[in-house]
Design an enzyme around this catalytic site. Structure first.
Site, PDB file in Angstrom:
ATOM      1  NE  ARG A  28      -4.020  -1.738   2.751  1.00 50.26           N
ATOM      2  CZ  ARG A  28      -5.081  -2.044   1.939  1.00 50.26           C
ATOM      3  NH1 ARG A  28      -5.396  -1.495   0.779  1.00 50.26           N
ATOM      4  NH2 ARG A  28      -5.764  -3.253   2.047  1.00 50.26           N
ATOM      5  NE  ARG A  32      -7.741   5.140   3.054  1.00 52.21           N
ATOM      6  CZ  ARG A  32      -8.356   4.459   4.345  1.00 52.21           C
ATOM      7  NH1 ARG A  32      -9.330   5.593   5.075  1.00 52.21           N
ATOM      8  NH2 ARG A  32      -8.381   3.502   4.622  1.00 52.21           N
ATOM      9  NE  ARG A  41     -11.327   7.606  -2.722  1.00 52.79           N
ATOM     10  CZ  ARG A  41     -12.302   8.282  -2.757  1.00 52.79           C
ATOM     11  NH1 ARG A  41     -12.492   9.245  -3.521  1.00 52.79           N
ATOM     12  NH2 ARG A  41     -13.430   7.941  -1.902  1.00 52.79           N
ATOM     13  CG  ASP A  78      -9.133  -3.475  -4.231  1.00 55.15           C
ATOM     14  OD1 ASP A  78      -8.980  -2.857  -3.006  1.00 55.15           O
ATOM     15  OD2 ASP A  78      -9.851  -4.407  -4.143  1.00 55.15           O
ATOM     16  CE1 TYR A 155     -12.521  -8.174   1.668  1.00 54.25           C
ATOM     17  CE2 TYR A 155     -11.126  -9.632   0.543  1.00 54.25           C
ATOM     18  CZ  TYR A 155     -11.250  -8.671   1.627  1.00 54.25           C
ATOM     19  OH  TYR A 155     -10.328  -8.209   2.373  1.00 54.25           O
TER      20      TYR A 155
END
Lengths: 366, 366
Positions: A28, A32, A41, A78, A155
């Site tokens: 990552r 963020r 973003r 992702d 998921y």
């Protein structure tokens, strides 16, 4: 096209060849914790708008390399873009994590699935890979990636993230034939997806089995490892991917490291709950290792980040084949200056380690 | 007082002596999955009112033994009654789990702590132990228990449950001296607490290190295992506890099983993520093993519960020293009839296993 890489530490370390210092990249790393990521973003409007626009994805992938002396880039994407392309429709609600508009709720949802067309449904990923490769201009290698069949199934069945993925585990227990059907399609999809990323220019590949550790007892072998082996076998004869090193990361599945080491992968990711010395012992030095600083250390003061980074390097020891990383993705609350401190210490101490390594080797030379 | 136990399967299995079948009890067997528990919980008004009233605690502890053919009773209480007695004031809000009114927020909160007076602050626990022993009338043995120092510290620092107990981990990393001070006081408190339960009539003891698995790498040895060893050493010379078998359960810490097996405990609890065959291998047959059916199996249909129970029994194999249990506490959504099915299968198949065990032993007799 065949210009040599300016920085080939990652690829050399993956092949367990000598390097001047230990290569480092962070799971990552495009994310963020970087204000420039948050700005783009916001401009994109949503995570999916960001991920599906190759120009945005390229820009975001390169952001951490503008700031930091990292030894690899990783595609910004992702793992759930693959099930999205299979028709489940991925979306993100702020603070909620990923969700599917059409999760797998009944047997016919599973039997209706098919391998997505990479050129049609996932063209945007391959375009991003090509763009990033061009922009990188051979500075460092580019890593492509996918989720493992089991982790994707978690998921897809749950419809969103979960602490225990009880529905996915219940499907394996109560309807194993249906679970295997789903995992077969996913294994085939992941193989095609990684092959397409290799064809587009990825120079190393990684598979994330984030939820492998949830599978009880021998179910890990049956519902996760089996399909990881299948993908690795497929990629071995794939004309695009066969030359590429592959890193396998099964978080929370350290108990299975020795089996994973014989799965055909080049390297194993190691989470932060064991030492790299223990991981080397478990894998009998069959593969390179990637990891494994406790991600929470990144919140500590710089002197602690430096000493903990040295501990990780010392634990791996004086052998080729270590790629430094965190034991899990970097968290959004981390101060970017701490990342610079970490990279500096890994490169500095990794270099020092090699000097003493050469000296001690000379001690034993005739 | 010295009447022999009518059912001593648990104590014999803990000592790895032969039994007619495999003993079984369930973590949280006195709990919310039972309608009679929910009725008395409502009558008491709050969890703490239930736990602090010895008559209620006794009634609740015995409820599962009225319904089921279990081989042990366990004191109805909570691991957090000990920090409550240290002044942190435990309370439960519906759907929120345990919380402390006065968590440890600054260094002086920790340095002000002392070992609580068992007779004054925890009299209600010892009264419950005495009552349960009397009511059991030697039908099955009674297990007393405590949380591990590390696991108690997690809750005391965080103030409530958490997925990662980041504050407790940060204290260990950033202020290790303070963390060790806290753990020393907790180790001493746990030793006194278990000794007092033994004096009151507990016939076996158990320590729950529920969050040991969160400690990264070698931190498990430093912040959890060290204090578990300290407690076990203290209890070895304690006049009440020294004869009692002690079960140690470090959930999510399977990597550390071999070290835990030499900690001085009688048995190790095993969570559901590995097989008992793997746990036997890791512990080199040094201790008895308790576990380890996946708790989620209890939601499956009865025929699956039976087959999975047989798998657990088969995995342990034909040796003395297995106490059947779940790999974690039974969840509130379980149908009590499924518990009866599980106990029936364990006793039935455990008996069958022993018959073939004797036969196969005879095959090898001269």
């Amino acid at each position: 096209m065949n210009t040599p890489l300016k920085n080939d530490r990652l690829l050399r370390a993956l092949r367990r060849q000598a390097t001047d210092t230990t290569p480092i990249w962070l799971m990552r790393q495009a994310g963020r914790y970087l204000p420039e990521y948050r700005a783009i973003r916001e401009r994109a409007g949503s995570f999916m708008a960001l991920a599906k626009n190759p120009h945005y994805a390229c820009e975001v992938s390169l952001q951490p390399l503008v700031r930091f002396d990292l030894d690899a880039a990783i595609l910004f994407s992702d793992i759930l873009t693959l099930p999205d392309a299979m028709g489940l429709e991925l979306f993100f609600t702020p603070g909620e994590g990923p969700q599917f508009a059409r999760p797998l709720r009944k047997a016919s949802d599973i039997t209706a699935l098919s391998v997505p067309d990479m050129d049609a449904e996932l063209r945007y990923v391959m375009d991003a890979v090509q763009l990033i490769r061009r922009e990188l201009n051979e500075r460092v290698p580019l890593i492509g990636f996918a989720g493992s069949p089991w982790t994707l199934a978690c998921y897809m069945i749950e419809g969103r993230s979960s602490h225990d993925f009880a529905s996915a585990l219940a499907l394996c227990r109560n309807e194993p034939t249906l679970a295997h059907h789903l995992l077969e399609i996913l294994a085939s999809s992941v193989s095609h997806y990684l092959s397409a990323q290799a064809a587009a220019g990825a120079q190393a590949l990684m598979i994330f089995d984030t939820w492998g550790g949830l599978l009880p007892q021998t179910a890990f072998d049956e519902f996760s490892l089996r399909y990881l082996r299948q993908i690795l076998a497929t990629l071995t004869s794939d004309r695009h991917a066969r030359e590429l090193p592959l890193i396998l990361f099964a978080k929370g599945a350290n108990w299975h490291l020795s089996k994973l080491a014989t799965s055909g992968c080049t390297a194993l990711g190691v989470d932060w709950t064991i030492t790299l010395a223990q991981a080397r012992h478990a894998t009998a030095n069959r593969v390179a290792l990637q990891g494994n600083l406790d991600p929470a250390v990144m919140r500590a003061p710089p002197h602690i980040i430096r000493s903990q980074a040295r501990s990780v390097l010392d634990s791996y020891g004086k052998h080729p084949g270590h790629i430094f990383n965190l034991g899990h993705g970097i968290t959004p609350d981390v101060n970017p200056e701490h990342v610079a401190v970490l990279i500096d210490e890994v490169h500095r101490y990794g270099h020092t380690l090699r000097e003493t390594w050469i000296e001690s080797s000379q001690d034993f030379s005739p």
